[in-house]
Design an enzyme around this catalytic site. Sequence first.
Site, PDB file in Angstrom:
ATOM      1  N   GLY A  10      43.011  56.328  43.884  1.00 46.72           N
ATOM      2  CA  GLY A  10      44.334  55.961  43.395  1.00 46.72           C
ATOM      3  C   GLY A  10      44.485  54.465  43.292  1.00 46.72           C
ATOM      4  CG  HIS A  11      46.901  52.995  40.762  1.00 49.04           C
ATOM      5  ND1 HIS A  11      46.050  52.346  39.903  1.00 49.04           N
ATOM      6  CD2 HIS A  11      47.297  54.122  40.126  1.00 49.04           C
ATOM      7  CE1 HIS A  11      45.942  53.037  38.787  1.00 49.04           C
ATOM      8  NE2 HIS A  11      46.683  54.128  38.900  1.00 49.04           N
ATOM      9  N   GLY A  12      46.267  52.436  45.546  1.00 48.05           N
ATOM     10  CA  GLY A  12      46.578  51.733  46.784  1.00 48.05           C
ATOM     11  C   GLY A  12      48.065  51.692  47.029  1.00 48.05           C
ATOM     12  CB  SER A  37      42.333  50.638  41.085  1.00 48.80           C
ATOM     13  OG  SER A  37      43.711  50.791  41.372  1.00 48.80           O
ATOM     14  CG  ASP A  38      44.637  46.820  42.583  1.00 47.50           C
ATOM     15  OD1 ASP A  38      44.200  45.667  42.504  1.00 47.50           O
ATOM     16  OD2 ASP A  38      44.923  47.517  41.586  1.00 47.50           O
TER      17      ASP A  38
END
Length: 176
Positions: free
Chosen positions: A20-22, A51-52
Amino acid sequence: IAMLSGNTNFDIYNVTCGPGHGISVGSLGKDRNEKNVNGLTVRDTIFAGTSDGIRIKTWESSASTIVISNLVYENLQMIDVGTPINIDQKYCPYTSCQKLGDSHIQIQNVTLKNIWGTSRNKVAVKFQCSKSFPCKNVHSSDINLKHNGVDGPAITLCENIKGSATGKMIPPHCLN
C-alpha cells in the site's frame, strides 16, 4: 492510512502496513475550504513493501493556505519501502497539471525519531518543501535507512527546509 483536512489529535501505533501507500497526511491543498491538520503521532509501526513509509503531500499549486503541524513519528521500521520518509510539497499526480506556483501550506513542528530499515529508492529521506512556505522546525534523530539497490548508498534530499538533526543519521542529513 490517510489523514485529511481537519484531522486533529490522532495517535496511530502498533500497526503493520503493507502493501500500500503507508501512512500519509494529505494530499492537501486541492480545495479552497480545507482546514488545518494538527497533532498526529505515528509510533511503534512496521512498513513492509509500501510505496512510502510516512508521507506528507501537498499540491504544488495549492488552492488553500493551511497549516500542518505537531507531527511525531517514532520507532518505525521500514522493510523494502519505496521512500521511507517523504515530505512532498510538489505533489501533482497528473501530466496535465498546471504548475502555477508553490504550495501555500505551512508544514511545521515535525519530529522524526528512531526510524530504521531499508529503502528501494536511493533517495530514502525526501524533504521537498515549498519555496514560498518552507518547512520549519523539523527535527530528526537516530535515522538508519539503507538503500537496498545497486546504485550506491541511500541519500537525503532537502529543499526549503529548516530544522536540526541529532544522533546517528544514515543517510547523512541536510538539515540546518
